[in-house]
Each structure stands twice: as structure tokens, then as C-alpha cells.
Design a protein around this motif. Structure first.
Motif: not given
Length: 116
Positions: A19-27, A1-11
Motif C-alpha cells: 500500500n505504499h502510495t509513493g512507490a505505486l505512484m512513482l512506478r 535502463m534507468h526506468g527498468i532499474c527504478s521499477t525493480i527498486c520500487l517492486k
């Protein structure tokens, strides 16, 4: 569930800055943890568009491609194992049928011998 929440926030972050490389890499890393390799590869390809010289991005890209190849091979292997199992069951049933026919044939032969 944590991974899904992370991808939603990163989206949400990426909607503000594609072009936010940190968000792309973390996602991408989160998607790898979720075993969503094809989706992760999409983000890594985007990272490589932004910085094609990055050893980190190139390494992750290579690892993802290898993982996708392994997944495909594992899928094929599983299909082959299932087919072998079905064929083994069919062989077992055929052997049972053959044994039953041989026994029936022997009984008929014995009855014919009694009649003669």
C-alpha cells in the motif's frame, strides 16, 4: 535502463508494503515514461482503491485510459495504412498487366491485319 532499474527498486519497496502510495505512484509514472500504459494503469487502479477521491489519481487514470484508446486507434490506423499500401501495389501490378495485355492484343490485331 534507468526506468527498468527504478521499477525493480520500487517492486522491492512494494513487496514490503503493497500500500505504499509513493512507490505505486512513482512506478506508475516510470511505466508511463516507458510507454507501458497498461502496467501503469494497474498501479493507478491500486492507488484509486486506496484513495478513490484523489484528484491526482483520478486525473492520471483518465489520461492513461485516453492514451490506451489512442494507442489502439493508432494501431488500427497503421494496419489500415499497411493495407492501403498493399492494395495500391496490387492495383499498380494489375494496371501493368492490363497495359501489357492491351499491347499484346494490339500486336496480334496488327499481325492479323497484315495476313489479310
Amino acid at each position: 535502463m534507468h526506468g527498468i532499474c527504478s521499477t525493480i527498486c520500487l517492486k522491492a519497496v512494494l513487496e514490503l508494503d503493497v500500500n505504499h502510495t509513493g512507490a505505486l505512484m512513482l512506478r506508475a509514472q516510470t511505466l508511463v515514461a516507458l510507454k507501458e500504459y497498461q502496467c501503469a494503469l494497474f498501479d493507478v487502479n491500486r492507488l484509486l482503491e486506496l484513495d478513490s477521491e484523489s484528484d491526482v489519481y483520478l486525473n492520471l487514470h483518465s489520461r492513461l485510459k485516453t492514451q490506451l484508446e489512442l494507442d489502439e486507434k493508432n494501431h488500427c490506423l497503421k494496419e489500415h495504412e499497411d493495407r492501403v499500401q498493399r492494395l495500391a501495389e496490387q492495383l499498380h501490378n494489375l494496371q501493368k498487366d492490363l497495359l501489357a495485355r492491351e499491347l499484346s492484343q494490339k500486336r496480334l490485331k496488327d499481325e492479323v491485319m497484315k495476313v489479310e
